[in-house]
Design an enzyme around this catalytic site. Structure first.
Site, PDB file in Angstrom:
ATOM      1  N   VAL A 193       0.844  -1.193   0.000  1.00 22.93           N
ATOM      2  CA  VAL A 193       0.000   0.000   0.000  1.00 22.93           C
ATOM      3  C   VAL A 193       0.878   1.241   0.000  1.00 22.93           C
ATOM      4  O   VAL A 193       1.752   1.387   0.859  1.00 22.93           O
ATOM      5  CB  VAL A 193      -0.912   0.026   1.244  1.00 22.93           C
ATOM      6  CG1 VAL A 193      -1.812   1.250   1.222  1.00 22.93           C
ATOM      7  CG2 VAL A 193      -1.741  -1.239   1.338  1.00 22.93           C
ATOM      8  N   SER A 194       0.684   2.137  -0.963  1.00 27.28           N
ATOM      9  CA  SER A 194       1.383   3.426  -1.010  1.00 27.28           C
ATOM     10  C   SER A 194       2.897   3.215  -0.937  1.00 27.28           C
ATOM     11  O   SER A 194       3.471   2.584  -1.821  1.00 27.28           O
ATOM     12  CB  SER A 194       0.857   4.315   0.129  1.00 27.28           C
ATOM     13  OG  SER A 194       1.304   5.638  -0.016  1.00 27.28           O
TER      14      SER A 194
END
Length: 313
Positions: A120-121
């Site tokens: 994520v990210s």
């Protein structure tokens, strides 16, 4: 341990209704890393492939609780970066290759030799790095709201300027006030993120930022063999959708899903919808998984009890 947990709207939830992680320390070289494993619940279809989870910048492992509470069919393994959550500060700078190496060691020490990988990210960089370094251990790859690294198309300057500081992890009022500007998600969703938020150390946060300086996955991305799902939000203020399109074009075995009206934190703010997209990608059978409210883990409440005096001083 209490018999209830505090939910995002303030009511009490029975502790037995939630999947709580086993939290312990792993040692990689001279660095201790606080590690969590959520044990998967058998839904009648046999044990599914464990999931290795790489979190976003400054994000402690407890933030994955809401995801783990809904996505219960498999073991989920994650760990705090140095200086983040409960991991001690880093002694020396590190790079994504080291994060991937640490993840491999943690997996092998706990009996896992094959995993699906989710980044994520910020965690999308180490996730891609792991999938490349450990092709035989990686079954599938999921990349959420992430990029190829320094070669990304940048987001909104107002959002990016606020990412330079860990203030949003320390000051919940600041987070709530700037939530939509930062992430593109509705301000009303800030509680889903902040309920399990723990302040990182300044050194840990800066070292995590530095880990990505000059880093790009483009030199090796075409050699990632794993079947890949790229998920983006079209209202993301930090990582514009064009970055997902770049990943999709470069990864040999990928597909792209864009969630309309979703910001950067769709894995939390649009949790049920995102998990259904991932389950479809995994070709999982339709097993009902009722929505559960986000709850605060005891480790987070304890950390804030100790941390508040430091803020006041």
């Amino acid at each position: 341990m209490p018999h209830t947990l505090k939910a995002v709207d303030g009511h009490e939830e029975p502790i037995e209704n939630h999947s709580l992680p086993r939290i312990f320390f792993s040692k990689v070289g001279n660095q201790k890393l606080r590690t969590a494993i959520w044990s998967g619940v058998d839904k009648g279809e046999g044990k599914r492939t464990p999931l290795l989870f790489f979190n976003g910048i400054g994000a402690n492992l407890e933030i994955a609780q809401a995801f783990a509470d809904t996505f219960t069919g498999r073991d989920i393994i994650t760990f705090d970066m140095p200086g983040i959550g409960g991991s001690p500060d880093p002694t020396i700078p590190y790079r994504p290759w080291w994060v991937a190496k640490a993840a491999k060691q943690i997996l092998l020490e706990n009996g896992y030799d094959m995993v699906d990988v989710l980044g994520v990210s910020w965690g999308g960089g180490p996730a891609q790095q792991f999938a490349w370094q450990n092709k035989k251990m990686t079954k599938r790859l999921i990349l959420c709201a992430t990029t190829t690294g320094v070669t990304m198309v940048p987001g909104n300057p107002k959002a990016l300027s606020k990412m330079a500081s860990p203030k949003r992890y320390i000051d919940r009022d600041f987070l709530a006030k700037n939530f939509e500007t930062l992430y593109g998600d509705a301000a009303s969703s800030s509680g889903e993120f902040s309920i399990n938020m723990m302040p990182p150390s300044v050194k840990g946060y800066l070292f995590q930022l530095m880990a990505m300086m000059g880093y790009s996955t483009i030199p090796f991305i075409r050699r990632i063999k794993a079947k890949t799902l790229v998920i983006m939000g079209d209202k993301d203020h930090i990582v514009p959708v064009i970055n997902g399109k770049m990943l999709n074009a470069l990864l040999p075995r990928s597909k792209l899903r864009v969630i309309e009206g979703a910001g950067h934190l769709f894995l939390l703010t649009r949790r049920d919808e995102t998990i259904q997209i991932i389950r479809n990608f995994f070709l999982e059978p339709e097993v009902p998984m009722p929505h559960k409210d986000s709850v605060q883990l005891p480790s987070v409440e304890e950390s804030y009890t100790h941390y508040k005096p430091k803020i006041a001083s």
